[in-house]
Enzyme design. Structure first.
Site, PDB file in Angstrom:
ATOM      1  N   ARG A 108       0.870  -1.193   0.000  1.00 39.58           N
ATOM      2  CA  ARG A 108       0.000   0.000   0.000  1.00 39.58           C
ATOM      3  C   ARG A 108       0.893   1.225   0.000  1.00 39.58           C
ATOM      4  O   ARG A 108       1.781   1.344   0.846  1.00 39.58           O
ATOM      5  CB  ARG A 108      -0.912   0.046   1.225  1.00 39.58           C
ATOM      6  CG  ARG A 108      -1.511   1.446   1.427  1.00 39.58           C
ATOM      7  CD  ARG A 108      -2.550   1.542   2.502  1.00 39.58           C
ATOM      8  NE  ARG A 108      -3.775   0.877   2.104  1.00 39.58           N
ATOM      9  CZ  ARG A 108      -4.959   1.121   2.662  1.00 39.58           C
ATOM     10  NH1 ARG A 108      -5.071   2.006   3.629  1.00 39.58           N
ATOM     11  NH2 ARG A 108      -6.023   0.478   2.252  1.00 39.58           N
ATOM     12  N   HIS A 135      -7.568   0.735  -6.120  1.00 38.15           N
ATOM     13  CA  HIS A 135      -7.721  -0.001  -4.848  1.00 38.15           C
ATOM     14  C   HIS A 135      -8.475  -1.308  -5.140  1.00 38.15           C
ATOM     15  O   HIS A 135      -9.617  -1.492  -4.707  1.00 38.15           O
ATOM     16  CB  HIS A 135      -8.487   0.879  -3.856  1.00 38.15           C
ATOM     17  CG  HIS A 135      -8.448   0.396  -2.442  1.00 38.15           C
ATOM     18  ND1 HIS A 135      -7.677  -0.682  -2.022  1.00 38.15           N
ATOM     19  CD2 HIS A 135      -9.112   0.816  -1.332  1.00 38.15           C
ATOM     20  CE1 HIS A 135      -7.856  -0.866  -0.730  1.00 38.15           C
ATOM     21  NE2 HIS A 135      -8.717   0.029  -0.288  1.00 38.15           N
ATOM     22  N   GLN A 138     -10.308  -3.749  -2.445  1.00 38.83           N
ATOM     23  CA  GLN A 138     -11.563  -3.186  -1.915  1.00 38.83           C
ATOM     24  C   GLN A 138     -12.732  -3.494  -2.850  1.00 38.83           C
ATOM     25  O   GLN A 138     -13.835  -3.842  -2.414  1.00 38.83           O
ATOM     26  CB  GLN A 138     -11.415  -1.665  -1.755  1.00 38.83           C
ATOM     27  CG  GLN A 138     -12.695  -0.943  -1.365  1.00 38.83           C
ATOM     28  CD  GLN A 138     -13.132  -1.234   0.064  1.00 38.83           C
ATOM     29  OE1 GLN A 138     -12.329  -1.147   0.981  1.00 38.83           O
ATOM     30  NE2 GLN A 138     -14.396  -1.574   0.272  1.00 38.83           N
ATOM     31  N   ASP A 231     -16.964   8.102  -1.149  1.00 37.79           N
ATOM     32  CA  ASP A 231     -15.670   7.943  -0.475  1.00 37.79           C
ATOM     33  C   ASP A 231     -15.285   9.305   0.080  1.00 37.79           C
ATOM     34  O   ASP A 231     -15.934  10.320  -0.224  1.00 37.79           O
ATOM     35  CB  ASP A 231     -14.632   7.434  -1.506  1.00 37.79           C
ATOM     36  CG  ASP A 231     -13.271   7.153  -0.892  1.00 37.79           C
ATOM     37  OD1 ASP A 231     -13.176   7.015   0.345  1.00 37.79           O
ATOM     38  OD2 ASP A 231     -12.287   7.077  -1.657  1.00 37.79           O
ATOM     39  N   CYS A 272     -16.199   2.651   1.231  1.00 45.93           N
ATOM     40  CA  CYS A 272     -15.070   1.754   1.533  1.00 45.93           C
ATOM     41  C   CYS A 272     -14.574   1.926   2.966  1.00 45.93           C
ATOM     42  O   CYS A 272     -13.946   1.026   3.509  1.00 45.93           O
ATOM     43  CB  CYS A 272     -13.938   1.993   0.547  1.00 45.93           C
ATOM     44  SG  CYS A 272     -13.395   3.721   0.479  1.00 45.93           S
ATOM     45  N   ARG A 317     -13.880  -7.662   3.077  1.00 54.35           N
ATOM     46  CA  ARG A 317     -12.465  -7.447   2.730  1.00 54.35           C
ATOM     47  C   ARG A 317     -11.657  -8.698   3.047  1.00 54.35           C
ATOM     48  O   ARG A 317     -10.796  -9.109   2.287  1.00 54.35           O
ATOM     49  CB  ARG A 317     -11.874  -6.264   3.514  1.00 54.35           C
ATOM     50  CG  ARG A 317     -12.482  -4.891   3.252  1.00 54.35           C
ATOM     51  CD  ARG A 317     -12.344  -4.449   1.830  1.00 54.35           C
ATOM     52  NE  ARG A 317     -10.993  -4.528   1.331  1.00 54.35           N
ATOM     53  CZ  ARG A 317      -9.997  -3.667   1.639  1.00 54.35           C
ATOM     54  NH1 ARG A 317     -10.226  -2.632   2.397  1.00 54.35           N
ATOM     55  NH2 ARG A 317      -8.777  -3.817   1.143  1.00 54.35           N
TER      56      ARG A 317
HETATM   57  N1  NVA Z   1      -9.716   7.287  -1.458  1.00 47.80           N
HETATM   58  C1  NVA Z   1      -9.331   6.861  -0.127  1.00 47.80           C
HETATM   59  C2  NVA Z   1      -9.622   5.413   0.052  1.00 47.80           C
HETATM   60  C3  NVA Z   1      -9.321   4.869   1.438  1.00 47.80           C
HETATM   61  C4  NVA Z   1      -9.620   3.423   1.577  1.00 47.80           C
HETATM   62  C5  NVA Z   1      -7.861   7.175   0.108  1.00 47.80           C
HETATM   63  O1  NVA Z   1      -7.049   6.877  -0.758  1.00 47.80           O
HETATM   64  O2  NVA Z   1      -7.535   7.723   1.161  1.00 47.80           O
HETATM   65  N1   CP Z   2     -11.147   0.608   2.955  1.00 50.27           N
HETATM   66  C1   CP Z   2      -9.859   0.545   3.313  1.00 50.27           C
HETATM   67  O1   CP Z   2      -8.956   0.273   2.540  1.00 50.27           O
HETATM   68  O2   CP Z   2      -9.656   0.788   4.630  1.00 50.27           O
HETATM   69  P1   CP Z   2      -8.231   0.943   5.347  1.00 50.27           P
HETATM   70  O3   CP Z   2      -7.631   2.231   4.837  1.00 50.27           O
HETATM   71  O4   CP Z   2      -8.550   0.986   6.807  1.00 50.27           O
HETATM   72  O5   CP Z   2      -7.382  -0.230   4.977  1.00 50.27           O
END
Ligand code: NVA
Ligand code: CP
Length: 331
Positions: A108, A135, A138, A231, A272, A317
């Site tokens: 990540r 992502h 997800q 989101d 998400c 998940r």
């Molecule tokens: N768009 C958000 C998704 C988090 C799961 C981010 O990248 O922070």
């Molecule tokens: N939805 C998601 O990816 O959550 P986290 O950022 O907590 O992993």
């Protein structure tokens, strides 16, 4: 022909056929049933995975850790500090080292090019646990949740409302095109997904008998929706300075009771997570005070309503990530 994903990396859904995504969803259902029935499934005993996080995470990290442990694997967590990659060691060298010790690697972080480079050099499957662009783990959980609620994916009217060019907006558009859901991006024009990705998805959607629509009009966009998905307005890695403009741009796109009423009667709300639906977080409270708002991308009323399936998504998940690991490492 049967589907075989052994040795494959899971970097973005564009790399997978509809049949391969279907295979992963069916495998996720099998793992969910085993877990629910309390039946052990340590199919990958003796294997080990490394999970690399350059950004924060609750769901993704825990899903990989619990999923791996349920499958009998060992897990090493590497956080944003404390390992060499990027500072003293290149991505390619790190990938080759980890690939000698581990059977799979989750990443990540920031640019999609980093996870792609890891996959090019690791020699073992690499899984994208979120990049700025996509992502994909997800999305598999979201598809599973939709199928559980509606008994199908094909023909479901899916509306993504908010920052439509972030990792979630991009990935959901690809997923809908691949799996036959009619996709609408409802957002201000400046936050539409890139023309390049839209064109690619339209081509895929045409073949699968579904549609891709972009609109700035909230009531038009959410009419006849079966799923309303949103989101956060500012994603991890974006500078704090963008908050003010983003709140102004997206306030009219906040998911509220009127939008849910405008959608189909059986419509569900999805997110998400994490979500700013009240002031009970540090950032939520800070932005609340600065800009005079009490909730952001979704009202607390909708988030807490019966239509909200956000915690089903969160649970899924784990089942879907388990399926990805098992299918790519080899069960
Ligand atoms: N768009 C958000 C998704 C988090 C799961 C981010 O990248 O922070
Ligand atoms: N939805 C998601 O990816 O959550 P986290 O950022 O907590 O992993």
């Amino acid at each position: 022909m049967g589907v075989n994903l052994r040795g494959r990396s899971f970097l973005k859904l564009l790399d997978f056929t509809s049949e391969e995504i279907r295979y992963l969803l069916d495998l996720s259902k099998d793992y969910k049933a085993l877990k629910r029935a309390g039946i052990k499934h340590k199919n990958l005993e003796g294997k080990n995975i490394a999970i690399l996080f350059e950004k924060d995470s609750t769901r993704t990290r825990c899903a990989f850790e619990v999923g791996a442990m349920d499958l009998g694997m060992g897990v090493t967590y590497l956080g944003p500090t404390g390992y060499q990659m990027g500072k003293k060691e290149s991505i390619a060298d790190t990938a080759r080292v980890l690939g000698r010790m581990y059977d799979g690697i989750e990443y990540r972080g920031f640019s999609q090019s980093i996870v792609e480079e890891l996959a090019n050099y690791a020699g073992v499957p690499v899984w994208n646990g979120l990049t700025d662009e996509f992502h994909p783990t997800q999305i598999l959980a979201d598809l599973l949740t939709i199928e559980e609620k509606f008994g199908k994916l094909k023909g479901v009217n899916f509306v993504y409302i908010g920052d439509a060019r972030n990792n979630m907006g991009n990935s959901l558009m690809v997923a809908c095109a691949k799996m036959g859901l009619n996709f609408t991006s409802c957002a201000p024009k400046e936050l539409f997904p890139s023309q390049e990705l839209v064109s690619k998805c339209k081509e895929i959607a045409d073949k699968n008998g579904c549609t891709i629509t972009l609109t700035e009009n909230v009531m038009e966009g959410t009419k006849n929706a079966d799923v309303i998905y949103t989101d956060v307005w500012v994603s991890m890695g974006e500078p704090d300075e963008v908050w003010e403009d983003r709140i102004k741009q997206l306030k009219p796109y906040q998911v509220n009771a009127d939008i849910m009423k405008n959608a189909n009667p059986q419509a569900i709300f999805m997110h998400c997570l994490p979500s700013f639906h009240d002031l009970k977080t540090k950032i939520g409270a800070e932005m609340g005070e600065k800009f005079g708002i009490t909730e952001m991308e979704v009202t607390n009323e909708v988030f807490e309503s019966k239509k909200s399936v956000v915690f089903d998504e969160a649970e899924n998940r784990m089942h879907t990530i388990k399926a990805i690991m098992a299918a790519t490492i080899g069960q």
